[in-house]
Design a protein around this motif. Sequence first.
Motif, PDB file in Angstrom:
ATOM      1  N   VAL A   1       0.857  -1.183   0.000  1.00  0.00           N
ATOM      2  CA  VAL A   1       0.000   0.000   0.000  1.00  0.00           C
ATOM      3  C   VAL A   1       0.889   1.227   0.000  1.00  0.00           C
ATOM      4  O   VAL A   1       2.071   1.151   0.331  1.00  0.00           O
ATOM      5  CB  VAL A   1      -0.942   0.043   1.222  1.00  0.00           C
ATOM      6  CG1 VAL A   1      -1.997  -1.020   1.126  1.00  0.00           C
ATOM      7  CG2 VAL A   1      -0.160  -0.075   2.506  1.00  0.00           C
ATOM      8  N   ASP A   2       0.314   2.348  -0.363  1.00  0.00           N
ATOM      9  CA  ASP A   2       1.103   3.570  -0.477  1.00  0.00           C
ATOM     10  C   ASP A   2       0.638   4.615   0.526  1.00  0.00           C
ATOM     11  O   ASP A   2      -0.431   5.189   0.367  1.00  0.00           O
ATOM     12  CB  ASP A   2       0.976   4.137  -1.893  1.00  0.00           C
ATOM     13  CG  ASP A   2       1.735   5.441  -2.036  1.00  0.00           C
ATOM     14  OD1 ASP A   2       2.572   5.734  -1.160  1.00  0.00           O
ATOM     15  OD2 ASP A   2       1.489   6.160  -3.023  1.00  0.00           O
TER      16      ASP A   2
ATOM     17  N   PRO B   1      -0.154  10.884   8.838  1.00  0.00           N
ATOM     18  CA  PRO B   1      -1.369  10.249   9.364  1.00  0.00           C
ATOM     19  C   PRO B   1      -1.789   9.043   8.527  1.00  0.00           C
ATOM     20  O   PRO B   1      -2.352   8.090   9.048  1.00  0.00           O
ATOM     21  CB  PRO B   1      -2.415  11.359   9.287  1.00  0.00           C
ATOM     22  CG  PRO B   1      -1.638  12.616   9.317  1.00  0.00           C
ATOM     23  CD  PRO B   1      -0.360  12.314   8.604  1.00  0.00           C
ATOM     24  N   LEU B   2      -1.488   9.100   7.237  1.00  0.00           N
ATOM     25  CA  LEU B   2      -1.846   7.965   6.390  1.00  0.00           C
ATOM     26  C   LEU B   2      -1.081   6.703   6.789  1.00  0.00           C
ATOM     27  O   LEU B   2      -1.573   5.600   6.609  1.00  0.00           O
ATOM     28  CB  LEU B   2      -1.554   8.272   4.923  1.00  0.00           C
ATOM     29  CG  LEU B   2      -2.702   8.814   4.072  1.00  0.00           C
ATOM     30  CD1 LEU B   2      -2.299   8.838   2.621  1.00  0.00           C
ATOM     31  CD2 LEU B   2      -3.958   7.996   4.251  1.00  0.00           C
TER      32      LEU B   2
ATOM     33  N   GLU C   1      -3.200   5.175   9.318  1.00  0.00           N
ATOM     34  CA  GLU C   1      -4.409   4.607   8.725  1.00  0.00           C
ATOM     35  C   GLU C   1      -4.097   3.329   7.951  1.00  0.00           C
ATOM     36  O   GLU C   1      -4.808   2.333   8.057  1.00  0.00           O
ATOM     37  CB  GLU C   1      -5.014   5.661   7.806  1.00  0.00           C
ATOM     38  CG  GLU C   1      -6.356   5.289   7.246  1.00  0.00           C
ATOM     39  CD  GLU C   1      -6.837   6.370   6.282  1.00  0.00           C
ATOM     40  OE1 GLU C   1      -6.808   7.552   6.666  1.00  0.00           O
ATOM     41  OE2 GLU C   1      -7.224   6.014   5.165  1.00  0.00           O
ATOM     42  N   ARG C   2      -3.008   3.378   7.165  1.00  0.00           N
ATOM     43  CA  ARG C   2      -2.649   2.211   6.370  1.00  0.00           C
ATOM     44  C   ARG C   2      -2.235   1.034   7.265  1.00  0.00           C
ATOM     45  O   ARG C   2      -2.468  -0.124   6.950  1.00  0.00           O
ATOM     46  CB  ARG C   2      -1.482   2.551   5.434  1.00  0.00           C
ATOM     47  CG  ARG C   2      -1.850   3.402   4.249  1.00  0.00           C
ATOM     48  CD  ARG C   2      -2.839   2.708   3.382  1.00  0.00           C
ATOM     49  NE  ARG C   2      -4.143   3.352   3.510  1.00  0.00           N
ATOM     50  CZ  ARG C   2      -4.576   4.315   2.730  1.00  0.00           C
ATOM     51  NH1 ARG C   2      -3.844   4.721   1.743  1.00  0.00           N
ATOM     52  NH2 ARG C   2      -5.745   4.858   2.928  1.00  0.00           N
TER      53      ARG C   2
ATOM     54  N   ARG D   1      -3.418   0.414  10.175  1.00  0.00           N
ATOM     55  CA  ARG D   1      -4.670  -0.147  10.661  1.00  0.00           C
ATOM     56  C   ARG D   1      -5.321  -0.995   9.571  1.00  0.00           C
ATOM     57  O   ARG D   1      -5.833  -2.085   9.822  1.00  0.00           O
ATOM     58  CB  ARG D   1      -5.604   0.995  11.087  1.00  0.00           C
ATOM     59  CG  ARG D   1      -6.796   0.571  11.895  1.00  0.00           C
ATOM     60  CD  ARG D   1      -7.592   1.771  12.371  1.00  0.00           C
ATOM     61  NE  ARG D   1      -6.973   2.465  13.486  1.00  0.00           N
ATOM     62  CZ  ARG D   1      -7.042   2.051  14.758  1.00  0.00           C
ATOM     63  NH1 ARG D   1      -7.694   0.958  15.064  1.00  0.00           N
ATOM     64  NH2 ARG D   1      -6.466   2.732  15.727  1.00  0.00           N
ATOM     65  N   GLN D   2      -5.263  -0.491   8.369  1.00  0.00           N
ATOM     66  CA  GLN D   2      -5.845  -1.239   7.263  1.00  0.00           C
ATOM     67  C   GLN D   2      -5.133  -2.584   7.074  1.00  0.00           C
ATOM     68  O   GLN D   2      -5.776  -3.623   6.945  1.00  0.00           O
ATOM     69  CB  GLN D   2      -5.751  -0.418   5.980  1.00  0.00           C
ATOM     70  CG  GLN D   2      -6.339  -1.119   4.759  1.00  0.00           C
ATOM     71  CD  GLN D   2      -5.951  -0.430   3.466  1.00  0.00           C
ATOM     72  OE1 GLN D   2      -5.581   0.737   3.475  1.00  0.00           O
ATOM     73  NE2 GLN D   2      -6.045  -1.137   2.375  1.00  0.00           N
TER      74      GLN D   2
END
Lengths: 383, 259, 230, 542, 403
Positions: free
Chosen positions: E50-51, E57-58, E61-62, E64-65
């Motif tokens: 993923v990027d 913050p991403l 989030e990533r 967590r994803q």
Amino acid sequence: MSQLGHAWGELRRGSNTITLFVVVLFTATVLASLSNLLLPENSALHVSTYTITLLGKYLCYAMLALAVDVIWGYCGILSLGHGAFFALGGYAMGMYLMRQIGDRGVYGNPDLPDFMVFLNWESLPWYWFGMDQLWFAMLMVGLVPGLLALVFGWLAFRSRVTGVYLSIMTQALTYALMLAFFRNEMGFGGNNGLTDFKEIAGFELSADSTRVGLFVITALLLGLVFVSSQLIMRSRLGRVLVSIRDSEARARFLGYRTDHFKVWLFVYSALIAALAGALYAPQVGIINPGEFSPVNSIEIVVWVAVGGRGTLYGAVVGAILVSYAKTRFTSLAPESWLFMLGALFVFVTVFLPKGLAGLLKKKQQSDSSGEDDRLKLTGGAGS
Amino acid sequence: MSPGRIKAPDVSHKVILYIEALSVSFDGFKALNDLSLYINDGELRCLIGANGAGKTTLMDVITGKTRCDSGQVYFGQTVDLLKHDEAAIARLGIGRKFQKPTVFEALSVSENLELSLKTGKGVWFTLMAKLDSEQRDRIDAVLTTIGLSALRHKPAGVLSHGQKQWLEIGMLLVSDPRLMLIDEPVAGMTAQETEKTAELLTSLAGERTVVVVEHDMEFVRSIARTVTVLHQGSVLAEGTMDQVQNNPAVVEVYLGEES
Amino acid sequence: MIEIRQLSQRYGGSRILWDVDLKIEQGSCTCIMGRNGVGKTTLLKCLMGLLPIAAGEVLLDGKAIQHVAAHQRARMGLGFVPQGRDIFSTLTVEENLQIGLPCRRDGVKKIPERIFELFPVLAEMLHRRGGDLSGGQQQQLAIGRALVTDPKVLVLDEPNEGIQPNIVSQIGDVIMKLNAEGLTVVLVEQKLGFAKRVGSEFRLMEKGRVVASDSMAGLSDELIRRHLAV
Amino acid sequence: MLICCFVFRLAAAQQAPESEQSTVAANDNPLTPLLQELTDANLRRMPSLVSEIEQAGGRTVLPLFMALQDGALYYHSDSLELVERRESDGGRVTLTDVFDGDVLTDINADALEQVRINNRLRAVLQASVARIRLVHGNDAEREQAARIMLSDLDEDNLVLLNEAIADEQIPAVAAMINVALAMNVLVTDAPQTDRLAAVATLHGNLQGPVRNLLRSFLDELGRNEQDPEVRSAMASAMASIERKVRFYELMEQAFYGLSLGSVLLLAAIGLAVTFGVMGVINMAHGEMLMLGAYTTYVVQMLMPEFINYSLWVAIPTAFAVSGLVGMFIQRFVIRYLNGRPLETLLATFGISLILQQAVRTIFSPLNRLVVSPDWMSGSWDINPVLSLTNNRLFILLFSVIVFVILLWILRKTSLGLQVRAVSQNRDMAKAMGIRTDWVDAMTFGLGSGIAGIAGVALSQLTNVGPNLGQDYIIDSFMVVVFGGVGNLWGTLVGAFSLGVANKFMEPMTGAVLAKIITLVFIILFIQVRPKGLFPQKGRAAE
Amino acid sequence: QEPIKVGVLHSLSGTMAISETTLKDTVLMMVEAQNEKGGVLGRPLEAVVVDPASDWPLFAERTRQLLAQDEVDVIFGAWTSVSRKAMLPVLEELNGLLFYPVQYEGEESSKNIFYTGAAPNQQAIPAVDYLMNDLGIERWVLAGTDYVYPRTTNRILEAYLKDQGVADSDIMINYTPFSHSDWQSIVADISRFGSAGKATAVVSTINGDANVPFYRELGNQGISSLDIPVIAFSVGEEELSGIDSRPLVGHMAAWNYFQSVDTPANDAFIAQWHEFIGDTSRVTNDPMEATYIGFNMWVRAVEKAGTTDVDAVEQAMIGIETPNLSGGMAVMNKNHHLSKPVLIGEIQSDGQFQVVSETDELVPGDAWSDFLPGSRDLMSDWTAPVRCGNFNTVTETCSGQSN
Ligand SMILES: Nc1ncnc2c1ncn2[C@@H]1O[C@H](COP(=O)(O)OP(=O)(O)OP(=O)(O)O)[C@@H](O)[C@H]1O
Ligand SMILES: Nc1ncnc2c1ncn2[C@@H]1O[C@H](COP(=O)(O)OP(=O)(O)OP(=O)(O)O)[C@@H](O)[C@H]1O
Ligand SMILES: NC(N)=O
Ligand SMILES: [Mg+2]
Ligand SMILES: [Mg+2]
């Protein structure tokens, strides 16, 4: 009192966008929250905490987009620096959250956040005082960005800085703040910003219930901000704002102190942005100077434009849609998502000049337009 | 609740607008040159003069748009207009119609009028403001006068040039000013509309003071009591229409032989 | 010279021009008249190619030009003086005039003296910004600017709006003089006196349609009352 | 034997110079074993080995030392023969004999190993080279050798210096040697008169070691000169030095400011066209710079042998590439946004994302290597405290030339007139016969092309990578707005004044704070002059 | 067989893509190679890329994803400290596992993170020792980009230098923003600072992008490694590949790995890399080696634990040894940091480094610096009975995140 009644009347009278918006927002919120808390994790309908957090973030962005739309769509003030107010709100909240860590930081220092300990700060800087109280932090969430907006707006609008000049100045503002917050001397954690939050108002941040709670609060506040903005835009004040957008000079000759209106609106918008930032920090778990970066602020404007500026629901939809697209694209096509996003922006501007909301409106119009328009249009003077 | 109310100007000496020794220059070009002019309360004054004589500039100075180099402008005995900004001057009761019609294109015709109403103009006031029936009637009346009743809900941006002229006049009417400055109201109007405008302006004078700039001599003739002729930034002649018309200097620089 | 057939135009949803038919003879001076908002300006803009048309044909010297780009039409000899003048405000008077030079078919690269003979004030103001001129001066500049392109047809939209009387008559003289020299003139005009003085033909418009056309002598009081009165 | 052959060559080389007849026979040449040792000595042994070689070989080993210093000294892994291996820009390898410079063709380049060298060795070599050159070098080399010795006045060097001054003809070289000797006088227990004379020699001399020496005499914790007369002479010598230094530092700062300004100007000037004149809020402007820089990279890839000329090819190519991309963008996107300036922000932002990712995909996300041609490297040393770097000088000059050309295009060609007309009133321009589409495309192409040229210049200063554009876009907008939108002169003055202001602040505040202060200054300045330094004047601007 | 999922969380766009893309490719290469060897525990590996787009913050989030949505078993990712800091709470909340391959400022030890890059004591301190002892440096410029890694490193170095008797006036500290591009005055200042007659060196913690203009300016102002040598902690082969290194010959860098290291393991790694990436001009660098070590250790640990369960793997990791590329073995310590050799290299004209110094023994990574007052008493030990990333040896308590 009568004004309240008046507002209520406004609200009820044919305000179907408001009703529709509020209903959709709340149904979605309630459904998502309940299915996260009540349904078992392996249920097909279970909404994961990841999704809840993501939704919470989108709603914060939506609020931010709303803040920009209020000034840009209705008053023609294009702010390329609204990320600054968002970030300041986030930082105020972040400071509170940092203080809540207490002695659970890695150095176990009850007063100083970790980054201060290892950079040898002796004591808490004065501007950190009081931030351990939620009410005080919330006050600062409004006060600091509000004051900044007031001072900046007062200076700029009074000297009649307009158009791109204003836009670039807002960009300079957020850029300067970004550089300043990057500086470790500022005492806000430098490049790392504030992170590793533990709890908010006594609730564990990592608990699902807290996350759902934050999400619901965000949705509620977004609804509130939406309704109040909608009411403002429907009042005469809203029309004055539009008139300022069209011809500020003319509005002045009608006796409106346009600078007052603009400052007022700018502060209102900054407050919304700050609120969004304050809700964003605990849900995302980090606030850092990157939020001040001018590109972020441009992205906000892009959300609004995609959604359709000048319609509040458009801004909200635009923010959620673009953020969602970004989330999807970055995992579906990590190497080429920028192509898609870039192409989306180009496509929207070229083919949907009024954004998605414009598309919707056009459809409505073409359904109801008839030939009898000419009667209304060619009335001529007198008769 | 009427935060919009403003003290009436002191017109004890009958004069409502004093302009003395006014000079304005742009990059060295003197648009107004030591101009003095007095307008009596309730008067209908016509201001004529060659293109570029400085008529619009004069209005710009009175309404606060342009800063002057020197001179004085008083509204009544006491109010120094040079110390006020545009909004304050408008609130004092000085309304203006622009030479090039400027209306709020995104707002509907009736909203344009609503914003021009003589009421409070503050942020809070407008936030809470609601049209009362008296105001509604007033807007309706003006709409009828300017012939745009049928277009009241159309955005002003789609109006034709002449319709915008009318809307501007309407905005002036509805704001009920003490002193009206009207720059070329009949440009682009048909003869009949011109007549109608003349009637309108004549009926306004008396209670209000009206200053009209116009190049349409027929129109001026039909409304004028006193005419002031400007030339190269100062007053060239002043008097009744006849006096002015027979002034050779005026004929030379302005009217031409045929009038 | 110019022929317009069954021209329709709409702004978004609302239709402004309805099947307009119009013929303008070579060397004539045709006045288009009508109340405010009947579509005169719209018609001229369609003629100039500045507005897209919904249907119909525009012919210049028998050639269909409705698909020809606006700048090409200018080069084919249509000179335009728009309502509201549309001076290039930050360009100097001289530059405003120079803009039209490449349009000329005779390849002249200098502003013809003729312009300054017609409008001496332009010579005085040569180096001032167009936008600074007073309304009347701008109007003269607009006409001068159109003449620089050496047009075959001069299209004027209310050229006397806001012009001092002696200049109005001067403009009238200029138009008549040019007309007499063979220039075809299309003129939108509200002032009856002026129209009668310079015009040889008239076209009356009402609600987006041409409702009467004749030579100027045929402009009866009846027509005036019906189509021009308030 | 191969070694024989090598030794023979060495001997021949030693024979070559006429002035110093070598009496050493080939077989008992003391150099031979030393040179052989060079091929396998470890780095700790090297410094002493180098001294021994210097002792044994004298001036004949200079080319060897030079090659070693440059890391160009190789040996054949079997024969242990020493060769000089040089690589041209295009990667062509030439092998030459270390001593006589003859090109060698009979040696297998693959079997060569480098004689390793590190910093300590470089220092030793530098001193050795200086010693050899002080005696045998040409004028400039002798002067430089003396200068290097200023900071290394050991006995050997003093002997050499004293010998050298005896028959030095060139005043500049003699002066430098005299400075060295004067410094030596001060540090030895010379009589007062000598010391005073020495101080007089050093009066106002800007060489760093001189300053350091005088400072230490005046420092109570340092050498702390006791003789009051000498001390006051030293103080005045020092004062005069410091006065000069301060002056030159000011000059230097001004140059830095102008040079930063020239970069800002180059970055902003294309934007002054697309944004300032056309009114397109061109967020992809930075990417036009980036394209120009990448074009330079590609050009250098294509002509590796001619790096020195590559920029002359890159400039027109970059203009064409960025210009064409700009025209493409104009034709296919911006054209549809006429009269909606704010929307152009959105579309061009999208385009900038696409372009960034495009170069990432094509050229990889890594920075690309763009080489500076020789004539842009190094600096113009005016004196020991003031030297102006060549690349900055050229870029300063270049920016002004680009500015003048652009100004000429916009002022003196019909395109300039037409674009201003079009940007003010498109419809009216059409009615005047202007091909507005064409004018738009050309102007946007011009602005973008100039940005491309600026990219060539930037490639000489900074990273050529996908982020290049992002680093300049904000500054560019700041400059254009500060100067006054639509006014090229404003952009010029704006760029230079921001550059100079920034550089004068930097020493006091540091780079970050200087930048913040500059931004705050611009914000406040715009309050005073809401339309920038050179606002558009007149009625229309209101 | 159900695949084992390996999350790859490196920025592929935005400012950090410059450095991080290479690491993404490295992980993919390792995954591919491992699958050719039959995977792990008989199961194939599947990379989930993923990027996070250089947006901090991403990263959270990533993470967590990856953990909640994609249910990966391990994540290789992050470069900047701020991105790691953003990921950390999520990793701890969802009990994920991160291998962090970049040199960093230390002052951290999480149960869920293994730090395979260098801690300050594995890079900065040995570098300064070398300069001081071998080159006789007496005057120091500590130049860095203004963020936490340089700040902390310089603070540690400052304390260390003063310990060694260096005077305040002989230390100059300078910070510049990210991507700083106008180095004229700073380089001139350095040059002036260095002309006081004492041997001077620059210790550079200048971050990636700012290095090109910095070194260019050094070259143009004629500051050679003889005048004022620069030793960098963030400049490796990859950074050099974007710089004309000829004027920089002799300037230095301190790392745990250089591409020029001459070992069979390294030769094989370079060959593998060239084949995978399809470009023989691509270089390798230290974070790649750190990724390589981390990946191999994780494979060994999973095999040792017989499961991908995070807690089991975490415990299995400690004590694992795998070969590093410079010849020895890397050891994972109880504090989740590695023991590695420290190398100092001089820049060569071909953009490679020549090793001029190498520590005799492996240096164990120190999570908590001995030179910072706040962390002197802290230590990290993730084995029983301590099981704490920040154990205060004075108060004998474990504070913070481990509760
Ligand atoms: N902002 C300005 N900058 C420069 N010159 C100006 C400016 N405003 C007005 N002028 C000049 O001042 C003179 C007076 O202009 P003004 O518009 O007042 O004339 P006017 O009497 O209204 O003419 P008209 O009847 O044509 O409208 C003109 O020559 C005009 O060029
Ligand atoms: N951009 C527009 N969008 C929608 N409607 C328009 C637009 N411009 C003009 N109209 C409408 O088209 C009609 C014709 O306008 P036009 O400008 O052609 O009138 P006109 O005959 O020139 O009037 P006037 O004498 O006032 O100049 C008017 O009713 C006007 O409201
Ligand atoms: N950890 C670093 N180099 O940011
Ligand atoms: Mg006027
Ligand atoms: Mg019209």
